[in-house]
Enzyme design. Structure first.
Site, PDB file in Angstrom:
ATOM      1  N   TYR A  97       0.841  -1.199   0.000  1.00 32.43           N
ATOM      2  CA  TYR A  97       0.000   0.000   0.000  1.00 32.43           C
ATOM      3  C   TYR A  97       0.876   1.249   0.000  1.00 32.43           C
ATOM      4  CZ  TYR A  97       0.978   0.673   5.021  1.00 32.43           C
ATOM      5  OH  TYR A  97       1.594   0.886   6.227  1.00 32.43           O
ATOM      6  N   CYS A  98       0.272   2.365  -0.440  1.00 34.45           N
ATOM      7  CA  CYS A  98       0.903   3.679  -0.329  1.00 34.45           C
ATOM      8  C   CYS A  98      -0.135   4.636   0.246  1.00 34.45           C
ATOM      9  CB  CYS A  98       1.477   4.139  -1.671  1.00 34.45           C
ATOM     10  SG  CYS A  98       0.258   4.316  -2.995  1.00 34.45           S
ATOM     11  N   TRP A  99      -0.058   5.920  -0.073  1.00 32.57           N
ATOM     12  CA  TRP A  99      -0.961   6.878   0.554  1.00 32.57           C
ATOM     13  C   TRP A  99      -2.403   6.685   0.091  1.00 32.57           C
ATOM     14  CZ3 TRP A  99      -2.543   9.687   4.232  1.00 32.57           C
ATOM     15  CH2 TRP A  99      -3.407  10.767   4.053  1.00 32.57           C
ATOM     16  N   TYR A 126      -3.270   3.828   2.437  1.00 25.00           N
ATOM     17  CA  TYR A 126      -3.315   4.154   3.863  1.00 25.00           C
ATOM     18  C   TYR A 126      -4.521   5.013   4.193  1.00 25.00           C
ATOM     19  CZ  TYR A 126      -2.371   6.595   8.201  1.00 25.00           C
ATOM     20  OH  TYR A 126      -2.514   7.131   9.453  1.00 25.00           O
TER      21      TYR A 126
END
Length: 351
Positions: A97-99, A126
């Site tokens: 995952y990222c932002w 996130y």
């Protein structure tokens, strides 16, 4: 299933513990503020690189920024493949995952899938996870809290550490907050987490508790150090049955001398905390405490702090905030040896 599989957090949550690795592809700065429980940080753009790409985007344009970003991302992913992921077997199952579940995690997930790993990418990243945590803490599970009450130094924190070791369920907010919840509660060499990380830790503990079994928790105030306990969790704690832990004042002084030994040997640091945290007290009173600290009369200072500061504050707040404290089960400790806390924990666990 086709990989990378892009799934919502609601779909992922029941199987969150089955991933071999949870990979946070954000920068180290973003990761430090908060991240999924158990995640490791493998940035595809580090702090400085994010600034470079963002600045280029604003000053020149998206095409040049994407060209630079792609080169940096490719270089970083290659490094992770040669180091962090080099020994992973064919059936290694990562969650990435990222932002917001966009280019950063998408780039990493795409390459991992092309290699042949069954990678899952968190849709919404996130941000989606954080929205779930916030919502869950606004309506936390209906747990059966049993609140450990008692004046400062009565051994509440030590008691909470003991039932955890014999299989009882414990929500230790002070441990999660890296703070002892008092005027001198700052832990040496261990900064408090941010508010979001604190909430992640609480959420992760709550979701693993069996609603049919009691959860032991300390009678905290709304804030533990600089961190705020979520309102809905605090409301349920304050409405719950209480256990009144009792310990003689001489033993409370002994216990506090042990737990705060880092202050007992550093009068300057102690006086600084007293100035900062007891600013509402009469200046002459604080100066007298400084004199005791400077002369090394720490037991006398601790005793005076209990009588003149901690105990009055506790008595002012406990009846107002914990509605069942008047009907509390009394649990008296004879001493502060590990055996005393073990016996008390077993009494609670059996009840």
């Amino acid at each position: 299933m086709k990989y990378p599989a892009v799934l919502s957090f609601a779909d992922i949550l029941p199987d969150l513990g089955t991933f071999d690795t949870i990979i946070d592809a954000r920068s180290e700065g973003e990761f430090a503020l908060d991240h999924l429980p158990g995640a490791i940080n493998c940035p595809v753009l580090d702090n400085e690189e994010r600034i470079r790409v963002g600045t280029l985007y604003k000053q020149v344009g998206s095409f040049e920024a994407k060209k630079l970003g792609a080169a940096l991302v490719a270089r970083n992913i290659a490094r992770h493949l040669e180091t962090e992921f080099a020994d992973k077997p064919r059936d290694w199952k990562p969650l990435v995952y990222c932002w917001r579940g966009g280019n950063r995690s998408g780039s990493l997930a795409h390459i991992l899938a092309k290699i042949g790993w069954p990678v899952v990418q968190l849709d919404g990243g996130y941000k989606a996870y954080r929205a779930h945590v916030s919502g869950a803490l606004e309506n936390p599970p209906a747990l059966h809290y049993r609140v450990i009450c008692g004046t400062t130094g009565s051994g509440k924190s030590r008691l909470l550490e003991t039932p955890d070791g014999i299989g009882a369920r414990v929500l230790d907010l002070e441990r999660l907050a890296a703070h002892r919840g008092s005027v001198l509660g700052h832990l040496p060499n261990e900064p408090q987490p941010g508010q979001k990380m604190f909430e992640t830790r609480i959420w992760d503990k709550l979701r693993h508790f069996d609603p049919a079994k009691p959860v032991f928790v300390e009678s905290e105030s709304k804030k533990v150090g600089n961190l705020r306990v979520p309102d809905a969790v605090m409301e349920r704690m304050r409405a719950s049955p209480c256990i009144a832990l009792q310990l003689s004042r001489p033993n409370r002084v002994r216990l506090l001398m042990e737990d705060y030994s880092h202050f007992a040997g550093d009068a300057r640091a102690l006086n600084g905390q007293l100035d900062h945290r007891c600013s509402c007290m009469v200046r002459a009173r604080i100066d007298a405490w400084h004199a005791l600290a400077n002369s090394g009369a720490m037991p006398e200072l601790v005793d005076q702090l209990l009588v003149e500061h901690y105990d009055p504050a506790y008595l002012r707040s406990i009846d107002r905030n914990f509605v069942q404290v008047g009907r509390a089960q009394v649990l008296a400790l004879a001493d502060i040896a590990p055996a005393d806390f073990l016996a008390a924990a077993r009494t609670l666990h059996a009840g």
